[in-house]
Each structure stands twice: as C-alpha cells, then as structure tokens.
Scaffold this active site. Structure first.
Site, PDB file in Angstrom:
ATOM      1  N   HIS A 124       6.007  19.230 -18.488  1.00 31.94           N
ATOM      2  CA  HIS A 124       6.799  18.596 -19.543  1.00 31.94           C
ATOM      3  C   HIS A 124       8.271  18.466 -19.161  1.00 31.94           C
ATOM      4  O   HIS A 124       8.873  17.408 -19.302  1.00 31.94           O
ATOM      5  CB  HIS A 124       6.664  19.375 -20.851  1.00 31.94           C
ATOM      6  N   GLU A 159      -5.371 -10.141   5.668  1.00 36.83           N
ATOM      7  CA  GLU A 159      -5.132  -8.919   6.422  1.00 36.83           C
ATOM      8  C   GLU A 159      -5.885  -8.920   7.744  1.00 36.83           C
ATOM      9  O   GLU A 159      -5.758  -7.993   8.532  1.00 36.83           O
ATOM     10  CB  GLU A 159      -5.500  -7.690   5.588  1.00 36.83           C
ATOM     11  N   ASP A 184      -2.853  -3.669   7.411  1.00 36.70           N
ATOM     12  CA  ASP A 184      -4.046  -3.969   8.199  1.00 36.70           C
ATOM     13  C   ASP A 184      -3.827  -5.159   9.125  1.00 36.70           C
ATOM     14  O   ASP A 184      -4.336  -5.173  10.241  1.00 36.70           O
ATOM     15  CB  ASP A 184      -5.255  -4.223   7.283  1.00 36.70           C
ATOM     16  N   CYS A 210       1.840  -7.772  -0.053  1.00 39.78           N
ATOM     17  CA  CYS A 210       1.707  -6.501  -0.765  1.00 39.78           C
ATOM     18  C   CYS A 210       1.630  -5.308   0.184  1.00 39.78           C
ATOM     19  O   CYS A 210       1.337  -4.200  -0.231  1.00 39.78           O
ATOM     20  CB  CYS A 210       0.499  -6.541  -1.686  1.00 39.78           C
TER      21      CYS A 210
END
Lengths: 575, 86
Positions: free
Chosen positions: A191, A433, A457, A504
């Site tokens: 918390h 990729e 990749d 990305c």
C-alpha cells in the site's frame, strides 16, 4: 557517512530532516472491571467510537482534497465499518458478560472480525483485514483518550521514517510538508509503495532497522532512485547530491510539461506515441505518461501460469477492460505468441532444437485453430467497447495472412448469426518480425490494414544472432544497416498502399534511434510507458526535414557503429 | 417479498469501496433487504457482514427485499451490481 539500503517504491531524491513516526505504546488493562460499572464502561466505548468517527471524517475530507474521491470513499467505508451494529453488540457483550474494559473488548472484537476476513479465499478481502486492524487501533486509542500520532500535525518539510504507514496515515500526508518517506516493512507493491507513486513522493520500503538508528531532526539524503539512505553527510556528497536533485527536478519538469502535447516536429509532422502493455493494470500508467493508445497488447499473460486455456468469456473481459480503461484510444491486440521461449503447461509443445524457428505463434494457431478462434471471438466481442485492432505475429507469407483473415471472417459470420454485436470494420494488421515479411512487405501491404515492426525478433532473425546468447551479445545490433534497410522497406511499402507502419520493439523506445525512425517515416512508436516523454521531447525538438536528412545519411553508412555514433552526436548537440 | 439472483462481475468483488456503495444504496430503502449466498444469509445494510462473507467475482448471490418499496430496491441493487467495473 553511513548508507542504508531499501527497495525503491517511488523514484526521486531529497535531502531533509528526519521525522520518526511511531505511535505511543498503549497499555491495556487485563483486570476485570468492577461489577456495576458495565454501563459506564460501555459509554466509554460509545464516546471513543464517536471520537474515532470524527477523526475518520477528517481523514475522509483530507483524502478528498489530496487523493480524490475514489481513494476518499475507502474512508467512508471505514466509518461505516466502525459504526456497525455488530461491533457495538460484540463489545457490549464482552463488557457485560466478561467484565472486560472497553479498550480490551474493542481490540478483541476488531481482531476477531479481522481474522474472519483474513480466512477468506479472496486476496483483496484478506488485505482488508489490515484495514480493520487499522480502524481497531484508532478505536482503542480513542477510547483510552490517547491521541494517535498524525502525519497531519507535521509543520515543516520532513522525511518520514516509519515501521509502516497505514492507509489512514498516508491519507493525512500533506505533500508540501513531506519530502519523502522510508518504511521498514513492505515491498514494491504494498500500500505505501502504491501511495508513494500516486503522491509522486520519493519513497523506500523494506529499509530494515532505520527506525532504531535515526532520530528526529537528523539530516539525511533519501535517494529513492538508487534505493538508499545516506546519513552523516559530508560536504562532497552534499554538493554532489544537490546537483543530482536539481537535474532530477529539471528533467521531470520538462518531461511532465510534454505529457499532453502532441508528438509533433517543429514543422508540424505528427506521429503517434503509444504504450506496450501486458495486462489491463498497465493501462493506468500508459495514460499517465500520455500514451495515445496501446501499440502492443501482449496477450500471452492471459494464457501463462494458468491450469488451463482461459475461456472466451475470461478473454473477452480482459480485452473489454483494456478497451474501457483506455477511453477511446486505439489498442492493437497481438494474438497469442506462444512457443519460442514461452510454453504453456496445458499445451503439449514438442521438444525442438530451434524453438525460435519452430512451432510458435500463428504456426501453432493454424494447426490448432480452436485456440485462435476462441481468441478472435473474444476480441471481436470486446470490439464494441473501444477501438480494437487485431495483429498477427510471426508472418512469413501471404498464404498465412489469407488463412488467418478467412478465420476472422468465419468468426464474424458466426457472431452475426448468433446476433452478437462487434466492430465490423475492425482493422487487421501483422507484426513484421521475420526478414521474409520485411522483404515481401510490398505484397503483404495489399493484404492488411497496418504493419507493426517487432525489432527484437527482426534483428535476431536478420542477423542470425540469438538475442539471449551473451557470447555474441555484441553482434546483436538493431541498428545494423541490414535491419535498417528492412525497416525502410517496410515503411515505404505500407505508405505506397496508403497504409501505416508502427513499431513495438525495443528500438521504438530507444532515444538514440528516435530521429532515425522519424526520418524513415515511421507513423507510430510503441514503447514502455515511461519512455514516452523522453522520445516525445526529441521529436518535438527537430523538423521533419532535419530527421529525413539525418536518416538518409545514416542509411548511407556501412556499419552499425558509425550509425550509432552519428545519431548519438546529433542528439547530444540538440541538448 | 421478492428475490432475484445476481452474478458478481467486477474483478475484486464487494470490498470496501464497492461494498460501501452497495450498503449505502441498500440503506436508502425502507424495506428489509437480505443477501443470500449459498447457505449464508445476512443484512444488506451491514458493510461488515458483507465484507466478512467475502462476496467475490463469479459469486451468485440472491437479493431478497421485503416491505415498502421492495421493487425499487431490488431493481436499484441489481443494477448497481450489474454495472460494477472496479
């Protein structure tokens, strides 16, 4: 000089005086009360409870102004709990039948209730037991007429040192009077840690033994960015830290000022900066850092560490949560990318010599279509709640795209026949990729709505360099001319068809590469949310023509080292 | 007397904040309101009881309203639960 280590809960650096936050110990009598004084004792409880409610009301009002309505409502709940008839009846019973004093009776009743809550299956509810103990403590102190130390009483700016801080403690924090804090207990998700980030105060947790070693008024450096506290500061350290603090705040201010500004060059060329997320919990951070959407939602986490495949409803809910949380901004959902280095307990993956070149992502999905059909149904059902896009990973051919698109159409048709609404115009894109997809990008661009380049990749496959192998780590160069040539080819191919290209992979959030990618015409950059402001700052400091010129120059160079040096120098000159 | 079964759909169940909102809403109606989950029955007007039962996501609970404005109460409470997102 002495250094104490802790876990960084919220970054930042401050120098200041210590305020030791420790409640006075309360002695509770074990002796039975006198016969005949039960009613008097019960009235002491009632008076104490009313006082506690009054105090919680103050906490509520304070929280309303500092933390907002959502957080404040929790204290309204605490008032409701402490006023509950069950508590009153339980205390009354212990006073009258067991002759307990009011403090002891109240402590026992609150503890029993806390234990009940702790025994529940639901972890959220288990954590609420701590809240009940927090309220119980206040109640007991109020009955005894001993005041609880309150952070609201702090008069000059200090660094709080405490064993732990409860929600009602932190709600009293006045941001102008608290420079930061360090707690002995807690982890980075406790918390206090969450509260520190909400308040944007530097904070450490898990600092064992600081409470006993530090005294009120001691001057310390709290370096929450590096996870340490420094005491007995010498002059060199002090001046070093004064500079660090200034740099930290200057930088923070500049970046914060950018949050709501567009990622736009000096001459008005605009790109989109988005966040990569793994779960719906990441959306909050994305929005906070000014993300214009989600450029990559990795859905693998939904599938991993589960005893079985998550059903359509569970998936739908996850996608819907993200769609609703991000409030109208676009979300690219990458379909399940399992295989390679990620496997699932409930799916039989063959042992492979070369898993990264093996049965992964859509290759696995096309062999076992049930998995992808369930996922597509879930995505389409969630698509009415926001702007969702579908992205398929590991594509090497047009044939794969056509198969996957026909699956999308099949799913759409069956949803339609079932009368389930979905976004009919949902965009379908692919991740670039593999070198194959990058090379045939001009053909693929005719088949899809968008591309998103996965540079991790793409680099590994193009250079034939295992990105996990430390021995050849030096060979792993995302800015190798071969990779950059492919990236350029992909962006140009998409534009020729009137489509767009995003990125990305790690490279999208790498500041050194920002201007290069901008100049190559990349339309969308998706990265971890905390990088967004830094990348935006760079984009806003140049013109598009400058970036184009720079990227042309970079692409004419023969080695990755030269390219990195060129870009690095350019950025340094900007600042 | 009327009753209705409702499924809890929000991720974290009826903990402090949503629980308090539910209890607050229940208290605005004059009728008796009971929540039943499995064998357990408790008053919908006590947050402590509600939290001790630990009403979680996926639970099916039955709301039972009896008395003045029972129809309004059951509609309001089941609507509230159906729209919880937290």
């Amino acid at each position: 000089m002495k250094t104490y280590k802790g876990i960084s809960a919220s970054p930042g650096i401050v120098i200041g005086k210590v305020f030791v936050f420790k409640h006075q110990k309360l002695e509770i009598s074990d002796y039975p009360i006198e016969c005949g004084s039960e009613e008097k004792e019960f009235q002491r409880f009632i008076k104490g409870r009313d006082l506690a409610i009054e105090q919680l009301n103050c906490v509520y009002n304070k929280a309303l102004s500092t933390l907002g309505e959502d957080e404040a409502e929790i204290f309204e709940g605490h008032i409701e709990l402490i006023s509950d008839e069950d508590i009153e009846d339980g205390v009354k019973d212990l006073i009258f039948s067991k002759k307990m004093c009011a403090e002891k009776a109240a402590t026992q009743v609150m503890e029993e209730n806390a234990k009940d809550m702790e025994s529940l299956d639901n972890p959220y509810m288990q954590e609420r037991a701590a809240d009940l103990r927090d309220i119980g403590k206040r109640l007991t102190y109020c009955i005894a007429g001993v005041s609880l130390m309150s952070l609201a009483d702090i008069e000059e700016p200090v660094i709080i040192i405490a064993e732990d801080l409860t929600p009602s403690d932190t709600a009293q924090i006045d941001k102008d009077k608290v420079l930061g804090f360090a707690c002995e207990v807690g982890g980075s998700t406790s918390h206090v840690a969450i509260m520190a980030r909400t308040l944007e105060l530097p904070a450490l947790v898990g600092c064992s033994s600081v409470l006993h070693e530090l005294n009120n008024g001691d001057e310390i450096i709290l370096d929450a960015s590096m996870g340490k506290i420094i005491t007995d500061i010498d002059e060199d350290t002090r001046s070093e830290y004064l500079n660090k603090i200034k740099a930290f705040f200057d930088n923070k201010k500049t970046l914060e000022a950018l949050k709501d500004l567009p990622a736009e060059t000096l001459d008005g060329h605009r790109v989109e900066l988005c966040a990569n997320i793994g779960t719906d919990r990441d959306v909050e951070g994305a929005i906070k850092h000014g993300a214009e959407g989600v450029g990559l939602y990795r859905t693998e986490f939904l599938f991993m560490d589960k005893p079985q495949m998550p059903c359509e409803d569970v998936q739908m809910e996850a996608y819907r949560n993200v769609a609703q949380a991000i409030d109208g901004r676009g979300i690219i959902i990458r379909t399940i990318d399992i295989g390679g280095d990620k496997s699932l307990e409930y799916l039989d993956f063959p042992k492979e010599l070369n898993p990264f070149l093996g049965w992964r992502a859509i290759r696995m999905c096309l062999d076992t279509p049930d998995i992808i059909i369930t996922q597509l149904r879930a995505i389409l059902r969630a698509s009415v709640y926001g702007k969702l896009r579908i992205m398929f990973p590991m594509i090497i051919s047009v044939k794969e795209i056509r198969k996957l698109k026909s699956l999308v159409e099949e799913v759409k048709a069956s949803l339609k026949s079932e009368g389930i609404p979905f976004d009919e115009n949902i965009e379908v894109g692919i991740m670039i990729e593999t070198p194959a997809s990058a090379v045939i990008a001009p053909i693929l661009a005719k088949e899809v709505d968008f591309f998103s380049i996965g540079t991790n990749d793409l680099t590994q496959y193009t250079l034939a360099v295992d990105r996990g192998n430390e021995k050849i780590a030096e060979l792993y160069q995302p800015m190798h001319p071969a990779v950059l040539t492919l990236i350029k080819n992909v962006i140009d191919a998409s534009h020729a068809e009137g489509k767009w290209t995003g990125m990305c992979g790690e490279l999208a959030g790498n500041e050194i590469a920002t201007l290069l990618l901008l100049g190559l015409g990349l339309d969308e950059f998706s990265m971890s949310a905390s990088s967004i402001s830094r990348v935006k700052k760079i984009i806003r400091s140049v013109s598009y023509s400058q970036a184009k010129e720079l990227s042309e120059k970079a692409l004419s160079m023969s080695t990755a080292d030269e390219i990195v040096e060129l870009l690095n120098n350019y950025i340094l000159n900007l600042e | 007397m009327i009753e209705r079964e409702v499924e809890i759909i929000n991720e974290t169940g009826l903990h402090t904040r949503p629980g308090n909102q539910f209890v607050k809403l229940a208290k605005t109606f004059p009728c008796d309101i009971i929540v039943r989950r499995g064998e357990t029955e408790f008053s919908a007007k006590s947050l402590l009881k509600l939290m001790k039962v630990g009403v979680s996501k996926g639970d099916h609970i039955t709301i039972v309203c009896d008395g003045e404005k029972e129809n309004e109460a059951i509609d309001a409470l089941s609507n509230f639960l159906a729209n919880l997102t937290e």
